[in-house]
Structures are given as C-alpha cells and as structure tokens.
Design an enzyme around this catalytic site. Structure first.
Site, mmCIF file in Angstrom:
data_model
loop_
_atom_site.group_PDB
_atom_site.id
_atom_site.type_symbol
_atom_site.label_atom_id
_atom_site.label_comp_id
_atom_site.label_asym_id
_atom_site.label_seq_id
_atom_site.Cartn_x
_atom_site.Cartn_y
_atom_site.Cartn_z
ATOM 1 N N GLU A 227 27.570 -19.186 -4.689
ATOM 2 C CA GLU A 227 26.301 -18.483 -4.908
ATOM 3 C C GLU A 227 26.251 -17.989 -6.349
ATOM 4 O O GLU A 227 27.290 -17.654 -6.935
ATOM 5 C CB GLU A 227 26.214 -17.291 -3.930
ATOM 6 N N ASN B 250 21.839 -14.464 -0.538
ATOM 7 C CA ASN B 250 20.714 -13.567 -0.822
ATOM 8 C C ASN B 250 20.016 -13.960 -2.120
ATOM 9 O O ASN B 250 18.810 -13.775 -2.270
ATOM 10 C CB ASN B 250 21.211 -12.122 -0.918
ATOM 11 N N ASN C 50 17.650 -18.097 3.784
ATOM 12 C CA ASN C 50 18.941 -17.447 4.032
ATOM 13 C C ASN C 50 18.735 -16.102 4.713
ATOM 14 O O ASN C 50 17.900 -15.303 4.257
ATOM 15 C CB ASN C 50 19.657 -17.215 2.687
ATOM 16 N N GLU C 51 19.456 -15.861 5.780
ATOM 17 C CA GLU C 51 19.503 -14.548 6.452
ATOM 18 C C GLU C 51 18.140 -13.876 6.508
ATOM 19 O O GLU C 51 17.995 -12.700 6.134
ATOM 20 C CB GLU C 51 20.526 -13.635 5.754
ATOM 21 N N TYR D 68 31.223 -11.700 8.867
ATOM 22 C CA TYR D 68 32.282 -11.198 7.985
ATOM 23 C C TYR D 68 33.049 -10.108 8.730
ATOM 24 O O TYR D 68 32.463 -9.364 9.516
ATOM 25 C CB TYR D 68 31.681 -10.588 6.716
ATOM 26 N N GLU E 11 28.379 -19.016 6.682
ATOM 27 C CA GLU E 11 29.041 -17.941 5.936
ATOM 28 C C GLU E 11 30.033 -17.290 6.887
ATOM 29 O O GLU E 11 29.629 -16.756 7.929
ATOM 30 C CB GLU E 11 28.048 -16.893 5.428
ATOM 31 N N GLN F 91 33.216 -16.860 -0.129
ATOM 32 C CA GLN F 91 32.685 -17.916 -0.986
ATOM 33 C C GLN F 91 33.870 -18.654 -1.578
ATOM 34 O O GLN F 91 34.956 -18.566 -1.022
ATOM 35 C CB GLN F 91 31.759 -17.316 -2.030
HETATM 36 O O1 AHR Z 1 28.270 -13.975 0.713
HETATM 37 C C1 AHR Z 1 27.713 -12.778 0.267
HETATM 38 C C2 AHR Z 1 26.362 -12.497 0.908
HETATM 39 O O2 AHR Z 1 26.543 -12.258 2.266
HETATM 40 C C3 AHR Z 1 25.355 -13.624 0.886
HETATM 41 O O3 AHR Z 1 24.622 -13.669 -0.294
HETATM 42 C C4 AHR Z 1 24.459 -13.282 2.028
HETATM 43 O O4 AHR Z 1 23.850 -14.399 2.594
HETATM 44 C C5 AHR Z 1 25.358 -12.527 2.980
HETATM 45 O O5 AHR Z 1 24.796 -11.342 3.400
#
Ligand code: AHR
Length: 503
Positions: free
Chosen positions: A27, A72, A172-173, A244, A292, A353
């Site tokens: 990103e 994001n 995205n999201e 995450y 992700e 990432q």
């Molecule tokens: O990977 C970091 C961020 O986490 C990304 O930009 C977003 O898609 C997610 O919230």
C-alpha cells in the site's frame, strides 16, 4: 510432557491449495513503497530505483500475488496521478494516512517491479471517492492492447504489452466508518454491482472481489456480507475478509489462539455466502479472498503513531513499523494453518503488508534490509505447502482462554503433493510453559522418512530481529523426531511453530 495425536491420510482431501494463498500487499502507506521497495539513492538500487536486496527477500519469501495500491489509501486515490512523466505528477494529500503522496510510483512502475519479483498483480479500484467511470478507465489503460486513447497512453508511457490484470478489488473496507465513501451495505452493494457489470462489459473473465467486513467484530459482521452479496452475487467471484490480531493486556493465551477467531470468521462468511447462494438457487459458489491478515499492534498506531496536525503531511513517514517477536511469528504460522485448513474456500489471501509497514521485511534508508521473525513461517509454508490440504484428525489437550474459551494446545494441518509424493505437516504449540510430544499416524503414507524439520522457538518469546540484531531469531532444525511402525513422534517446545517434510 503432555502429548497430542494427529492422523494423516492422503486420501482425505480438503481441496487444492491455490498458490494465491501466499499473496501479500503493498500500500502507499508509510515506508512500504517509498524508502521500502523503492529507494533510488540506495547503493543497491537498480536502474529503476528499486532496491535489489528487497527484491531478493521478496523472492525468498515466496510471495505469489501482490494487492496494490491500498488499503485505505485507495479510497482517495486518483490512479492517473501516477502515470506519465514524473516531473508532471501532482503531489496530493493522502487522507487515509495523513501524508503527502508524491506519485513517483504508480501503476506502470509497480508492474515493472512485479516482474522483478515474479508476482501477479491484484489491483484495487477506488470506490470511496470515485466510481464506475474511473474503474473502467484504469481497466482500459491496463488491459486493452491499443487503439484507444487510454490504451495508447500506456503504450506511450513505455508498456507495449497490456498488463492483463486478472483480479480486481472493488474498493476497500467499505464497511468501516474510517473509509472515505463508507456507506450502508446496500449503498456499497449497488455501487459494486454497477462497477462489476461495467468492467465485465470490457472483459467478462475478470475475477472480481467485493468488500466484506474489516474484522469479525464489526457491528454489521455477516449482515454486511449478506446484503452486499444479495446485490452483487452474480457479478463477483470473491468476498474479502480482513483480520488483524494483537495481544491485549498481556493476554498471550488468547493471542496464541487467534487462529480460532480466523477459523470462525471464515466459517461464518462461507455460511453467509452459501446462504445467499441457497436463497438464489445459484449454481455459482463465492470463494474468500482473505486479502488482509497479520499481527498488527494497532493500539500502538492509534495511541502513538497516528498523524493529525493540519500542517503535518509528511512524505513516507515511519508508520505501522511493528517489530515482530517470536510469539508474533508463532501466531502468523498458526494463521497460515487456518488458511490452509480452508483451502477449499479460501483461494486467495494477502499477508498485510510486505515491506516496513506491519511487514515481514524491514529496511533502513541507505542501509540493510532484513527478515522479521514472521518472515520464516510464511516463507517455509509458501515453499512447502504444495498440492492439496488433507483433512486433519487432531486430538489435543485444551487450555482456557479469555477470548475463545477452551482451545487446543496444539493446532496442525498437513498438505500432500501427489506430483512429488511429499507430505508437509505444519504445527503450533500454544502452551506458554509446556513442551508437547506430537504423535503422528503416518501409516497411510507408506514408507516415509523425515527429510526436513524446522522449528521456530526461542526461550525469550519476545526476542526480535532488529537493525542491530538482524539474525537474532531464525528457525532451527528440530532433531527430536523419530519414525517407527507408521508413527512419527516429534517434540514441540512451548510457543513454537514447526514444519516437517515427510518423503
Ligand atoms: O493494512 C493497513 C490498513 O488496514 C489498510 O489500509 C486497511 O485496509 C486496513 O484497515
């Protein structure tokens, strides 16, 4: 020492392992692109300004697909800012990360870099501040051979061959209030289906990914997916999942069991997608792009790292530069076990990432690049998990966790490659104190022997690889194994991840 049992049989198959399971994510965020993969003044930079040492590590990591350019970031991104003569490219505010985007790197440069690391591109379009037309424009620029203004522009910019991008993320999201253009699932579903239909008018064979939940704790979790898929089902191929994990309040018991959450997440979204399939009486199955996933010390970002000042829009600031420990790597290894266990439905995934930003590879400007602890389980799993995932039969003692209740001390999965005959077994011991003897029934594999056994473990579960100690942690041969009468035995130290190859 406690013990657990596992049985492996190559006849009982979950599904083929798609190589896209070993994807990652770049990103425009912090130092992932600038001073990460790209640093023209670095002594090891190539003719395009890309770091050769980073390229070598990405290849060693075994990454297959790279999602780009966000994240994001993409929800405010104008893709055309990043093409053409560099000196004419605009500098823009990046609202997602409160930074300045210089646009030195864009689609054309990134495709060049992907060739060097031998990876496929998974491209995300902006459905935050933009819509159908801009998605069509970038698709035309990238994938049409020539003869139109946009395709000829790509050729004029130096890329004669079209990029033939297969996988496209539709935003995205979009369920997250932090996302530019966030709306209800119905609003997003409508925009996504219009975009998908339009893109399919250019190429009906594209593989399209619609946004699912940003994590399993989102208030609309599963309802978001249901509504979005009700609007988009016939036009898309994948629903995305993001997750995450971090230890909260020192609760390492729950943290080590993060894969339980990932398992439930996947099972819930598979059930939701199949519910929509049943209601529509559709023959088509929607698979999961887990695009992700990782350990992320999000609370550190939220409390310390986040940039806010109206006059503060730095270029490539140090953001989300988590230094990963042994326990983090064990969790990453166990998340890979969860993904493999669901190989029949999770057919694409991206470790988020790749470089510097919550990443397995770190760099110092003008200095070295090194492997974080999390590099090792990813690299070994990508190298060894070939062919199909086998249906696991596992009996393990359990322990109690605050977040997930009773959880197996051991988790494991096996893969089998019919072309070589090799079977790989991936195992974690989540106990903070106890070693485990794992007893594996390998009698269905015929006469086999262990040809490789590597364990990631350290007496200090917080040990890390850093600029000053780049090789502090690495997997070591596990010599505790033995095989006799169709039974393999191996000792798994506390807080450890292990990969074994049987041949
Ligand atoms: O990977 C970091 C961020 O986490 C990304 O930009 C977003 O898609 C997610 O919230």
């Amino acid at each position: 020492m406690i013990s657990a049992r596992l049985a492996i049989d190559p006849h009982f198959v979950v599904g083929p392992i798609n190589r896209r399971l070993f994807g990652s994510f770049v990103e425009h965020l912090g130092r992932c692109v600038y001073n990460g993969i790209y640093e023209p003044s670095h002594p090891d930079a190539d003719e395009d300004g890309f770091r050769r040492d980073v390229i070598a590590l990405v290849r060693e990591l075994g990454v297959t697909t790279v999602r780009y350019p966000g994240g994001n970031f993409v929800s405010g991104y104008r893709w055309e800012d990043g093409i053409g003569p560099r000196e004419k490219r605009p500098r823009r505010l990046d609202l997602a990360w409160h930074s300045t985007e210089t646009n030195e790197i864009g689609l054309d440069e990134f495709v060049k870099w992907l060739k060097k690391v031998d990876c496929e591109l998974m491209y995300a379009v902006n459905l935050g501040t933009r819509g159908v037309q801009e998605a069509l424009d970038v698709l035309e620029y990238a994938n049409i051979r020539s003869g139109t203004t946009l395709s000829d522009l790509r050729v004029a910019n130096g890329a004669v061959e079209p990029y033939n991008i297969r996988m496209w993320c539709l935003g995205n999201e979009m369920d997250g209030p932090w996302q530019l253009g966030h709306g209800t699932p119905y609003e997003y579903g409508r925009l996504a289906v219009k975009t998908a239909r339009a893109m399919r008018q250019i190429d009906p064979t594209l593989e399209l990914v619609v946004c699912g939940s940003s994590n399993a704790q989102m208030p609309l979790f599963a309802n978001w997916e249901r509504v979005v898929l009700e609007e988009t089902y016939d036009e898309v191929d994948y629903i995305s999942c993001h997750a995450y994990y971090e230890p909260r309040d020192g609760d390492y018991e729950s943290f080590l069991a993060s894969a339980v959450n990932m398992d439930r997440f996947i099972d819930s979204i598979v059930a939701t997608a199949d519910h929509v399939k049943a209601v529509r009486d559709s023959k088509k199955t929607i698979n999961i792009s887990f695009d992700e996933w990782n350990v992320w010390y999000y609370s550190r970002y939220a409390e310390v790292d986040r940039i806010t000042g109206i006059d503060d829009w730095p270029v490539a600031p140090r953001l989300l530069e988590d230094a990963y420990s042994v326990v983090d790597a064990v969790v990453v290894g166990s998340l890979l076990i969860s993904l493999l266990r669901h190989a029949d439905r999770v057919t694409s995934a991206s470790l988020a990432q790749l470089v510097n930003v919550i990443a397995p590879i770190m760099t110092e400007p003008g200095g070295p690049a090194w492997r974080q602890t999390t590099f090792f389980p990813f690299a070994l799993t990508s190298r060894l998990a070939r062919g199909v995932t086998l249906k696991p039969k596992l009996e393990s003692p359990t322990y109690n966790t605050a977040l997930y209740g009773e959880v197996g001390v051991v988790d494991a999965v096996a893969t089998h490659d019919a072309s070589t005959g090799d079977t790989a077994v991936f195992m974690v011991n989540r106990s903070l104190t106890e070693a485990v003897e794992l007893v594996v029934d390998v009698s269905s594999l015929g006469q086999v022997q262990v040809v490789d056994a590597q364990t990631l473990h350290d007496d200090d579960i917080h040990a890390k690889n850093t600029l000053d100690a780049q090789e502090r942690v690495r997997p070591k041969p596990n010599t505790s194994h033995s095989i006799s009468d169709g039974t393999m035995r191996i000792t798994l130290p506390p807080v450890s991840w292990t990969a074994v190859v049987l041949r």
